[in-house]
Write an enzyme that holds these catalytic residues in place. Structure first.
Site, mmCIF file in Angstrom:
data_model
loop_
_atom_site.group_PDB
_atom_site.id
_atom_site.type_symbol
_atom_site.label_atom_id
_atom_site.label_comp_id
_atom_site.label_asym_id
_atom_site.label_seq_id
_atom_site.Cartn_x
_atom_site.Cartn_y
_atom_site.Cartn_z
ATOM 1 C CE LYS A 197 12.769 -6.339 4.686
ATOM 2 N NZ LYS A 197 13.851 -6.028 5.636
ATOM 3 C CE LYS A 251 10.767 -8.933 6.551
ATOM 4 N NZ LYS A 251 11.762 -8.275 7.341
HETATM 5 C C1 PBG Z 1 14.857 -4.408 8.464
HETATM 6 C C2 PBG Z 1 13.914 -5.124 8.920
HETATM 7 C C3 PBG Z 1 12.375 -5.230 8.836
HETATM 8 C C4 PBG Z 1 11.729 -6.205 9.365
HETATM 9 C C5 PBG Z 1 12.742 -7.134 9.600
HETATM 10 N N1 PBG Z 1 14.150 -6.633 9.316
HETATM 11 C C6 PBG Z 1 11.793 -3.854 8.802
HETATM 12 C C7 PBG Z 1 11.643 -3.182 7.112
HETATM 13 O O1 PBG Z 1 12.140 -3.729 6.495
HETATM 14 O O2 PBG Z 1 11.065 -2.073 7.274
HETATM 15 C C8 PBG Z 1 10.582 -6.319 9.409
HETATM 16 C C9 PBG Z 1 9.938 -7.768 10.151
HETATM 17 C C10 PBG Z 1 8.373 -7.693 10.654
HETATM 18 O O3 PBG Z 1 7.749 -6.791 10.340
HETATM 19 O O4 PBG Z 1 8.160 -8.348 11.547
HETATM 20 N N2 PBG Z 1 15.829 -4.122 9.767
#
Ligand code: PBG
Length: 330
Positions: A197, A251
């Site tokens: 991520k 992601k």
């Molecule tokens: C953290 C989380 C995020 C997303 C999914 N889980 C945000 C982040 O890491 O700041 C992002 C998902 C998206 O942008 O659609 N709980």
């Protein structure tokens, strides 16, 4: 100049020929819908930077879940927005927290018809907006955070989760959650790990959706990955497999097609990719202006994510694509 050695265009001549030789296709069974549920709402509230996506009330969440089942969508990822936030994100593990109540309702109403996957993180629940516990030095404390993740995992499993989806990028989070689930008598609850991520600017609209502002204008670069790195993503993926992940996720999707391809080539377990909020917003905004044709860009981007090697795709377009596929216009 001789004639072409091989006539590639023969198999592109008609729609039926192209369909016959297509190497990948989109199937509704590969799509997962992310959904937001907010404590204290009595009707759904639109999210301006995610046009067409809403913060659900518990009642509208259930109605949407029923619609997704009817469309053939196999799974949802659930994000909760609590009424109150605090430094340790208490709402994330509270048995009467918004996601736990929603999980129970969905499980009672839908049985096993829909795979229920709560996102497992603290950022929606903390007043500072970080994904973990902030120590005296102002940094996110990895191991203190793991203890909270273990509590959240057990609460989500008890409420009816099929899989939990840790998204905080703490070291050792999959192992900590796996052992907590096993110790609490939930060996059958799996882990969909956000394994690779990136600290991406494409999560902006999501933070509007869950009312998260990181204190002091901070960011997540101290725990999420630097987008410059691919080998590091593979190391993260391997670690999560070793720690007991059942599914690994990459992601964002469109900026990580190389990582998705490498994960698929190297690993045996299912690989998921998340077409995140910013990816959705870019397409939705350009289509609203008439600059892009929404439907074909949605299908092309999702197709590319599948072609790169993702078995499962999380996308805010899930229901829309399911409808398109149903009506045969895909
Ligand atoms: C953290 C989380 C995020 C997303 C999914 N889980 C945000 C982040 O890491 O700041 C992002 C998902 C998206 O942008 O659609 N709980």
């Amino acid at each position: 100049m001789g004639f072409p050695a091989r006539r590639m265009r023969r198999l592109r001549r008609t729609p039926a020929l192209r369909r016959m030789v297509a190497e990948t296709r989109l199937d509704v069974a590969d799509l997962v819908a992310p959904l937001f549920v907010r404590e204290g709402l009595d009707h759904p509230v639109p999210i301006p930077s995610l046009p067409g996506v809403v913060q659900h009330s518990r009642a509208s969440l259930l109605a949407e879940a029923r619609r997704l089942v009817a469309l053939g969508i196999p799974a949802v990822v659930l994000f909760g927005v609590p009424a109150r936030k605090d430094p340790i994100g208490s709402g994330a593990s509270d048995p009467s927290g918004v996601v736990q109540l929603a999980l129970q309702e969905l499980r009672d109403a839908l049985g096993d018809d829909l795979v229920l996957i709560p996102d497992l993180c603290l950022d929606e629940y903390t007043d500072h907006g970080h994904c973990g516990i902030v120590g005296r030095d102002g940094l996110v404390d990895n191991d203190a955070t793991l203890e909270r993740y273990a509590e959240v995992a057990v609460a989500q499993a008890a409420a009816g989760a099929d899989l939990v989806a840790p998204s905080g990028m703490m070291d050792g989070q999959v192992a900590a959650i796996r052992s907590a689930l096993d110790a609490a008598g939930h060996p059958g609850v799996g882990i969909l790990a956000y394994a690779a991520k990136y600290a991406s600017s494409l999560y902006g609209p999501f933070r509007d959706a869950v009312d998260v502002r990181i204190a002091g204008g901070g960011d997540r670069r101290g725990y999420q990955q630097d987008p410059a790195n691919r080998r590091e993503a593979l190391a993260e993926l391997r670690l999560d497999v070793e720690e007991g992940a059942d599914i690994v996720m990459v992601k964002p999707a469109l900026t990580s097609l190389d990582v998705i391809a490498a994960a698929r080539a190297e690993l045996e377990l299912p690989v998921a990719a998340y077409q995140v909020s910013g990816e959705y917003a870019m397409i939705a905004a350009a289509a609203e202006r008439g600059w892009l044709e929404r439907r074909s860009v949605v299908l092309e981007t999702l197709g590319a994510i599948r072609r790169a090697g993702a078995d499962i795709v999380l996308t805010y377009f899930a229901a829309e694509v399911a409808e398109l596929l149903q009506h045969g216009s895909g």
